[in-house]
Motif scaffolding. Structure first.
Motif, mmCIF file in Angstrom:
data_model
loop_
_atom_site.group_PDB
_atom_site.id
_atom_site.type_symbol
_atom_site.label_atom_id
_atom_site.label_comp_id
_atom_site.label_asym_id
_atom_site.label_seq_id
_atom_site.Cartn_x
_atom_site.Cartn_y
_atom_site.Cartn_z
ATOM 1 N N ARG A 1 88.692 -16.099 -64.395
ATOM 2 C CA ARG A 1 87.974 -15.413 -65.381
ATOM 3 C C ARG A 1 89.080 -15.191 -66.515
ATOM 4 N N GLY B 1 90.206 -15.600 -56.968
ATOM 5 C CA GLY B 1 89.060 -15.786 -57.715
ATOM 6 C C GLY B 1 88.906 -15.199 -58.829
ATOM 7 N N LYS C 1 83.420 -14.839 -49.806
ATOM 8 C CA LYS C 1 83.919 -16.242 -49.992
ATOM 9 C C LYS C 1 82.855 -17.210 -49.340
ATOM 10 N N LYS D 1 80.613 -7.559 -59.883
ATOM 11 C CA LYS D 1 81.716 -7.919 -58.720
ATOM 12 C C LYS D 1 81.526 -9.002 -57.935
ATOM 13 N N TYR D 2 82.791 -9.732 -57.809
ATOM 14 C CA TYR D 2 82.890 -10.778 -56.669
ATOM 15 C C TYR D 2 83.485 -9.952 -55.480
ATOM 16 N N ASN E 1 88.775 -21.635 -51.952
ATOM 17 C CA ASN E 1 88.640 -20.326 -52.470
ATOM 18 C C ASN E 1 87.408 -20.126 -53.348
ATOM 19 N N GLY F 1 93.902 -19.932 -56.805
ATOM 20 C CA GLY F 1 95.105 -19.261 -56.412
ATOM 21 C C GLY F 1 94.518 -17.763 -56.287
ATOM 22 N N SER G 1 92.401 -7.531 -50.983
ATOM 23 C CA SER G 1 91.004 -8.093 -51.333
ATOM 24 C C SER G 1 90.727 -9.303 -50.433
ATOM 25 N N THR G 2 91.460 -10.272 -50.332
ATOM 26 C CA THR G 2 91.203 -11.490 -49.672
ATOM 27 C C THR G 2 90.701 -11.211 -48.092
ATOM 28 N N ASP H 1 87.399 -1.057 -58.051
ATOM 29 C CA ASP H 1 87.472 -2.326 -57.442
ATOM 30 C C ASP H 1 88.018 -1.955 -56.047
ATOM 31 N N ALA H 2 88.950 -2.904 -55.264
ATOM 32 C CA ALA H 2 89.445 -2.827 -53.924
ATOM 33 C C ALA H 2 90.685 -2.067 -54.138
ATOM 34 N N SER I 1 80.608 -13.771 -60.721
ATOM 35 C CA SER I 1 80.780 -12.378 -61.286
ATOM 36 C C SER I 1 81.048 -12.080 -62.798
ATOM 37 N N ALA J 1 86.060 -6.601 -63.272
ATOM 38 C CA ALA J 1 84.780 -7.100 -63.134
ATOM 39 C C ALA J 1 83.637 -6.000 -63.578
HETATM 40 C C1 DP6 Z 1 86.853 -6.131 -55.868
HETATM 41 O O1 DP6 Z 1 90.256 -12.181 -56.841
HETATM 42 O O2 DP6 Z 1 91.752 -10.375 -55.935
HETATM 43 O O3 DP6 Z 1 88.427 -7.075 -57.777
HETATM 44 O O4 DP6 Z 1 90.152 -14.755 -54.537
HETATM 45 O O5 DP6 Z 1 90.851 -13.389 -52.381
HETATM 46 O O6 DP6 Z 1 92.334 -13.558 -54.505
HETATM 47 P P1 DP6 Z 1 90.997 -13.602 -53.921
HETATM 48 O O7 DP6 Z 1 90.155 -12.041 -54.463
HETATM 49 P P2 DP6 Z 1 90.401 -11.167 -55.602
HETATM 50 O O8 DP6 Z 1 89.479 -10.266 -55.669
HETATM 51 C C2 DP6 Z 1 88.658 -9.388 -56.639
HETATM 52 C C3 DP6 Z 1 87.893 -8.450 -55.845
HETATM 53 C C4 DP6 Z 1 87.436 -7.439 -56.926
HETATM 54 C C5 DP6 Z 1 86.319 -7.811 -57.450
HETATM 55 C C6 DP6 Z 1 86.293 -8.660 -58.874
HETATM 56 O O9 DP6 Z 1 87.402 -8.510 -59.639
HETATM 57 O O10 DP6 Z 1 85.275 -9.245 -59.096
#
Ligand code: DP6
Length: 369
Positions: A185, A181, A52, A48-49, A60, A179, A234-235, A325-326, A66, A45
């Motif tokens: 993409r 987020g 939720k 970023k996402y 989800n 499954g 991340s979740t 990221d995380a 993002s 990303a």
């Molecule tokens: C920090 O897509 O792994 O990488 O939807 O809970 O499976 P869930 O989370 P996930 O989160 C990604 C978070 C990130 C930022 C991003 O990729 O946008």
């Protein structure tokens, strides 16, 4: 020397097609399902996402949109076919073998249920799922993006979904999102935007391609600063931020402006503008994480040293921008001509394990077997 990842062949030389167990081969094609194999590349990303929308956890639904770059080489390769009972083999590790992840298998079967029920009202038939993650070993790069994208596409083809009509890529992106987020993409290559959407059923929360792989020849350097798994996934992490971080509302409120600025910078191929908003989105997300109770600190000392090295290089004329990221790894966006010298500098930072240099990657693909 800059370590590379020679064990990851590029797409034209994919070595083997995983085979569905022979006991089921007589039923490889049926009116109910057939065997299909999909390949999806991972994405990073740029905007970023994190977080939720409340309610409907099975949907989800992200709290923010993002914008991502799909990467070459790093991919999941997944085959779904008929079987006598559900089975999941990941990187040659089957149920009963050391290292088999029961909860990952449960998530895979649950996701197959979602894809099946998108087009059928009958109970889902049993499936054999065989998947390979072509990601650098122990790199700590998430496989959920490419993994759930490939699983969604392979299952959709396997279950006779209408891939050119009702279940086109956009609809599959909304399914993949359930499954993970970021998986929404990975259906496309190049530069992709995932919209937050408004609907409670998530139908408008799907990604769409902004610009193809060839739009802009950039490089993303992945600077590995640690080995092993991250302490908080991340979740869970994003739920904790939403519940406790005083900065979370500001994070959500300012995201749309970043997305629009990022999209404009991509259209203009304006690296300074893209880099500025990319870094802003990253550091805002990490501020929100740090203000979570207890704090979410995904970085280590080497992460900071690598970030500072990029900024120092930038001051000296090597234009490059960071994101993270995380987890503790640093991702660096730059033009191709800067990638070599920058990777050499970053590989020399104490604590850095490897630096991988990746170009934009392709669309996800699917074939019937
Ligand atoms: C920090 O897509 O792994 O990488 O939807 O809970 O499976 P869930 O989370 P996930 O989160 C990604 C978070 C990130 C930022 C991003 O990729 O946008």
């Amino acid at each position: 020397m800059i370590p590379s990842i020679p064990s990851i062949p590029s797409i034209p030389s994919i070595p083997s097609i995983p085979s569905i167990p022979s006991s089921t081969s007589s039923t490889l094609t049926s009116p109910i399902m057939r065997a299909a194999r999909a390949i999806a590349h991972t994405n990073i990303a740029l905007i970023k996402y994190w977080g939720k929308r409340p309610g409907a956890p099975d949907q989800n639904l992200p709290a923010v949109g993002s914008l991502s770059l799909t990467l070459e080489r790093l991919r999941s390769d997944t085959t779904v076919g008929p079987a006598e009972r559900d089975s999941f083999i990941l990187d040659d590790i089957a149920e009963g073998m050391p290292g088999f992840d029961t909860s990952a298998a449960a998530k895979v079967f649950r996701h197959l249920d979602r894809v099946w029920s998108a087009a059928h009202t009958t109970p889902r038939p049993a499936c054999a799922v065989i998947s390979y993650n072509h990601l650098p070993t122990a790199a700590g790069l998430a496989s959920s993006a490419s993994g759930f994208a490939a699983l969604t596409l392979a299952a959709a083809a396997s279950f006779h979904l209408d891939l050119t009509g009702r279940h086109d890529r956009g609809a599959l992106s909304a399914l993949a999102r359930r499954g993970s987020g970021s998986a929404a993409r990975s259906l496309w290559g190049g530069f992709v935007r995932l919209d937050r959407g408004e609907r409670a059923d998530g139908a408008d929360c799907r990604a769409h391609p902004l610009f193809s792989q060839d739009h802009w020849d950039l490089r993303l350097l992945v600077v590995h600063t640690a080995k092993g798994k991250k302490p908080v996934g991340s979740t869970d992490g994003m739920q904790r931020s939403a519940d406790t971080s005083p900065y979370y509302p500001a994070w959500v409120a300012t995201s749309e402006a970043d997305l629009n600025a990022g999209e404009r910078a991509l259209a203009d191929r304006d690296l300074a503008a893209l880099g500025a908003v990319m870094e802003h989105s990253c550091f805002k997300m990490h501020s929100c994480m740090l203000a979570t109770v207890p704090p979410l600190l995904y970085w280590n000392g080497t992460t900071l040293a690598a970030i500072q090295e990029v900024w120092e290089a930038r001051r000296q004329g090597l234009e490059a921008y960071v994101t993270s990221d995380a987890g503790p790894h640093v991702k660096v966006l730059c033009r191709p001509e800067v990638a070599g010298p920058l990777a050499a500098r970053l590989a020399a930072v104490p604590g850095v394990h490897t630096v991988d240099t990746l170009a934009p990657g392709p669309d996800a693909t699917v074939e019937l077997l």
